[in-house]
Design a protein around this motif. Sequence first.
Motif, PDB file in Angstrom:
ATOM      1  N   LEU A   1       1.236  -0.903  -0.135  1.00  0.00           N
ATOM      2  CA  LEU A   1       0.200  -0.110  -0.087  1.00  0.00           C
ATOM      3  C   LEU A   1       0.769   0.911   0.221  1.00  0.00           C
ATOM      4  O   LEU A   1       0.309   2.651   0.253  1.00  0.00           O
ATOM      5  CB  LEU A   1      -0.554  -0.170   1.195  1.00  0.00           C
ATOM      6  N   THR A   2       2.102   1.154  -0.585  1.00  0.00           N
ATOM      7  CA  THR A   2       2.886   2.610  -0.095  1.00  0.00           C
ATOM      8  C   THR A   2       2.635   3.417  -0.860  1.00  0.00           C
ATOM      9  O   THR A   2       2.500   4.600  -0.789  1.00  0.00           O
ATOM     10  CB  THR A   2       4.559   1.700  -0.873  1.00  0.00           C
ATOM     11  N   ALA A   3       1.510   3.185  -1.964  1.00  0.00           N
ATOM     12  CA  ALA A   3       1.153   4.506  -3.219  1.00  0.00           C
ATOM     13  C   ALA A   3       0.196   5.316  -2.209  1.00  0.00           C
ATOM     14  O   ALA A   3      -0.331   6.360  -2.276  1.00  0.00           O
ATOM     15  CB  ALA A   3       0.605   4.156  -4.280  1.00  0.00           C
ATOM     16  N   LYS A   4      -0.211   4.456  -1.152  1.00  0.00           N
ATOM     17  CA  LYS A   4      -1.967   5.086  -0.538  1.00  0.00           C
ATOM     18  C   LYS A   4      -1.521   6.112   0.381  1.00  0.00           C
ATOM     19  O   LYS A   4      -2.357   5.199   1.916  1.00  0.00           O
ATOM     20  CB  LYS A   4      -3.108   3.569  -0.745  1.00  0.00           C
ATOM     21  N   SER A   5      -0.636   5.211   1.043  1.00  0.00           N
ATOM     22  CA  SER A   5       0.122   5.192   2.883  1.00  0.00           C
ATOM     23  C   SER A   5      -0.416   6.321   3.614  1.00  0.00           C
ATOM     24  O   SER A   5      -0.668   7.356   4.511  1.00  0.00           O
ATOM     25  CB  SER A   5       1.871   5.258   3.144  1.00  0.00           C
ATOM     26  N   LYS A   6      -0.377   7.849   2.502  1.00  0.00           N
ATOM     27  CA  LYS A   6      -1.027   8.905   3.029  1.00  0.00           C
ATOM     28  C   LYS A   6      -2.671   9.810   2.418  1.00  0.00           C
ATOM     29  O   LYS A   6      -2.884  10.298   2.262  1.00  0.00           O
ATOM     30  CB  LYS A   6      -0.212  10.215   2.497  1.00  0.00           C
ATOM     31  N   SER A   7      -2.921   8.356   2.169  1.00  0.00           N
ATOM     32  CA  SER A   7      -4.633   8.613   1.818  1.00  0.00           C
ATOM     33  C   SER A   7      -5.127   8.005   3.184  1.00  0.00           C
ATOM     34  O   SER A   7      -4.695   7.319   3.626  1.00  0.00           O
ATOM     35  CB  SER A   7      -5.125   7.671   0.513  1.00  0.00           C
ATOM     36  N   LYS A   8      -6.440   8.998   3.368  1.00  0.00           N
ATOM     37  CA  LYS A   8      -7.641   8.457   4.215  1.00  0.00           C
ATOM     38  C   LYS A   8      -8.221   7.200   3.765  1.00  0.00           C
ATOM     39  O   LYS A   8      -8.162   6.783   2.635  1.00  0.00           O
ATOM     40  CB  LYS A   8      -8.676   9.616   4.095  1.00  0.00           C
TER      41      LYS A   8
END
Lengths: 279, 260
Positions: free
Chosen positions: A119-126
């Motif tokens: 999920l690295t690409a999503k780590s800053k997504s809510k």
Amino acid sequence: MEAIEVTGLRKTYKNREAVDGIDLVVARGEIFALLGPNGAGKTTTVEILEGHRRRSGGDVRVLGEDPGKAGSAWRTRVGIVLQDAADAADLTVREMIRHVGGFYPEPRSADEVIELVGLTAKSKSKIRTLSGGQRRRVDVALGIVGRPELLFLDEPTTGFDPEARRQFWELIRKLAGDGTTIVLTTHYLDEAEALADRLAVMADGRIVAEGTPATLGGRSGAAARVRWRTADGVAHDERHEDPTELIHRLVNTGVDLTTLTITRPTLEDTYLSLIGEAR
Amino acid sequence: MNTSLSRGHVELLQFFRDKTALVFTFAFPAMLLLLFGTIFGDQYNDAGVSASRVFTASMIAYGVLNTAFVTMGAGLAMDREDGTLKRLRGTPMPVSAYLVGKALLVLALSLAETALLLLVGVLVFDMPLPDASHWLTFTWIFLLSVIACSLLGVAVSALVRNARNAGAILNVPVVALQFISGVFIQPMSQLPDWLVNVASIFPVRWMAQGFRYVFLPESASSQELAGSWELGKVALVLGVWCVVGLVLCLMTFRWSDSDR
């Protein structure tokens, strides 16, 4: 010592036996799968093992303790991947993983876990903005952030696309390779077959069969089905305990081998007949 | 301790990111204050205090009720439903850290709500702020109010079967008590005796009376039922409700709907 030892486990709701006297042993380091249709009692069983639900009867030892009475030291050693959580929707993936990691004495770093579940690409997504499959991967991340000795996964790949499932399987194999004992429930038979060292099939609150994916329900000893076509175009279909002799004969008589198929019952065939018998 | 602070941090983050809850929780009491204060602002009671100032003081009780009782009750029902509690239960986090985290949220919200109401009172209705000794009294009344309301919120959340209904269920006692406890209608002498007796059982009447002591001139005590501020009784009733709330919490607390 075994990771899990269960004898005579029962759970009774008002007028229904959800779990009707089951025995289970899961060895340390094993990947154990609990299969069964919806309503078979898998989730109830796993929730009792996790300490989330009280049992009505029987003896349960998980990592040597009774999960109904175990305290926070025990919970440090157990990881749980929930089936239907929708919490922390307004936190980012990284925030939530760091937060939960902080409850454990030696957590994995948030970045490491995020990388592990892809999920690295999503780590800053809510978390609110994630797809169903991504959301489940957050649940997996939260289950492993505390470096558990024993990990429970309740239908972990529901909503995953095929590629995400393959990645997830790799992750589970990697965790098992590091010595983590894994208990998963699933109704995907390919998943159980791909991952499990041992599996048990539950139906109507009982365990109706137990074994390895290859031997479950007498699968390895079941008759093979041999089908071929002779030169005159006639189709043949026979069942043999041991088809070796038949195959020799067919080769010698010059049958067109491109028409030959030998099949044993798939895990799915075995499973369907097992839960069919139980009904 | 770190775990509790971490819970408090996460609670606040989540609360402030949910804009709808933010606006409704904060703006509602302030909006009512603006409306009541504007409509009845020119009326003066027998003690010569304008209605808008009385509303400002009393409405703080509503503010605390809203941020402590409703936020706590609805928040807990939501945490039970969306899996927050189940998730935390499966970790080594102690229950106390969860509750302290919620308490930090409620305390921060109640302070902010009170500040907002006072800001409206001072800027719109020219209410003067009291001296230091009154602020000291404010501190204990405020803390007892927040604790009692939060604990009761936790207890009542056990009755909520479905988090979507939580706001509606929790607001029934809240709105009813506003009317009979001297928040919307003051002096309470306008109410029939039996309603006064009912109101006097619950904390809201005493919260509002205590906040009026803090923010109104001494002469306004003539408008209270007893003709005085009865601070001892305020402390006693709120203290008893803290204990009752705690006992109810311990008796009714459930980790999840399926925790049988």
